[in-house]
Design a protein around this motif. Structure first.
Motif, short mmCIF file in Angstrom:
data_model
loop_
_atom_site.label_atom_id
_atom_site.label_comp_id
_atom_site.label_asym_id
_atom_site.label_seq_id
_atom_site.Cartn_x
_atom_site.Cartn_y
_atom_site.Cartn_z
N UNK A 173 0.48 7.85 5.45
CA UNK A 173 -0.18 8.62 4.35
C UNK A 173 1.18 9.03 3.43
N UNK A 174 1.66 8.54 3.60
CA UNK A 174 3.56 9.00 2.95
C UNK A 174 3.67 7.67 1.89
N UNK A 175 3.09 6.39 2.66
CA UNK A 175 2.88 5.30 2.34
C UNK A 175 2.18 4.78 1.07
N UNK A 176 1.18 5.36 1.32
CA UNK A 176 -0.46 4.70 0.85
C UNK A 176 -0.97 5.18 0.64
N UNK B 140 -1.84 -4.99 6.39
CA UNK B 140 -2.34 -3.74 5.67
C UNK B 140 -1.87 -2.04 5.57
N UNK B 141 -1.27 -1.82 5.01
CA UNK B 141 -0.74 -0.46 5.45
C UNK B 141 -0.01 -0.23 6.51
N UNK B 142 1.05 -0.96 7.22
CA UNK B 142 1.72 -1.22 9.22
C UNK B 142 2.76 0.50 8.55
N UNK B 143 2.68 0.57 9.95
CA UNK B 143 2.98 2.15 9.79
C UNK B 143 4.97 1.30 9.05
N UNK B 144 5.71 2.59 8.69
CA UNK B 144 6.75 2.80 8.14
C UNK B 144 6.99 3.86 7.20
N UNK B 145 8.20 4.68 7.34
CA UNK B 145 8.79 5.42 7.00
C UNK B 145 8.82 5.05 5.53
#
Ligand code: DC
Length: 225
Positions: free
Chosen positions: A132-135, A189-194
């Motif tokens: 959500x915060x990254x993409x 694609x859109x991996x979980x990361x801070x």
């Protein structure tokens, strides 16, 4: 209008915290994991195996066969497959693992993009997920990345599943948590990361009340609510 992004791995407590914060602030809570779970359940019910080789077939299946509806009343989100409320069916451990697999397919992420953007555009939301915060909401007013030690997260998931009557052992749940962490952080694609501008909140030593208070404080600090 305010958009809050909460990301984190399985069992970080993000859904419970996001829901409670939304309730206290009177804004909408959107659980994006439920959307991936619903797509996964639909694939399984349709007899389509969730593997990368089937990406095109899955995209076609979703585009042509699935009418995915979300209804949010207060802070309770319901999801529907072609009119059938599947909100409980998607909450099993197996559905979570299937969701992790289906979410690695770019075509599925694309399929769910518009729904998420629409909800955030027209409502003040607290949206939780992995990207959500990254993409999805790179310009969110606030981004929180919640985490906790794998053993703590596995214990939370284990308690939840046992309370629902699932027959699992702690070791199985811990193995599942580690596997989903790996899948979710290593996909292309859109991996979980801070996100770089996210606030990191480690909930290993915090209870629900303390975590909710910390997030509310961050949101109130924006001066918009
Ligand atoms: O939050 P959850 O356990 O309900 O999510 C199920 C799976 O869906 C998770 O393993 C990864 C995927 N997911 C995702 O890729 N992106 C999101 N925004 C939310 C969930």
């Amino acid at each position: 209008m305010i958009n809050i992004a909460i990301d984190g791995p399985v069992g970080s407590g993000k859904s419970t915290v996001a829901r409670e914060c939304a309730k206290r602030l009177g804004i909408m809570y959107v659980d994006t994991g439920a959307l991936y779970r619903t797509c996964a359940l639909f694939c399984e019910r349709s007899g389509v195996e969730i593997i990368p080789e089937n990406e095109a077939a899955i995209a076609e299946l979703l585009e042509t066969g699935l009418k995915l509806d979300i209804k949010i009343t207060d802070t309770v989100q319901h999801v529907y497959i072609n009119g059938e409320d599947v909100s409980d069916d998607i909450r099993t451990g197996a559905a979570g693992m299937a969701a992790s697999k289906v979410s690695a397919l770019p075509a599925v992420r694309k399929y769910l993009l518009g729904t998420q953007l629409d909800l955030a555009k027209h409502n003040s939301v607290i949206m939780d997920g992995r990207d959500i915060g990254t993409v999805i909401l790179p310009n969110a007013d606030l981004k929180v990345f919640m985490s906790a030690k794998p053993e703590v997260r596995a214990k939370r998931r284990y308690d939840e599943l046992i309370a629902k009557g699932e027959n699992v052992t702690f070791d199985e749940v811990l193995a599942d948590v580690n596997k989903r962490d790996y899948q979710d952080t290593h996909r292309e694609t859109a991996p979980l990361k801070q996100a770089d501008d996210a606030v990191l909140l480690d909930t290993s030593e915090l209870d629900l009340e303390q975590t909710v208070d910390s997030v509310i404080k961050l949101i109130r600090g924006l001066g918009k609510l």
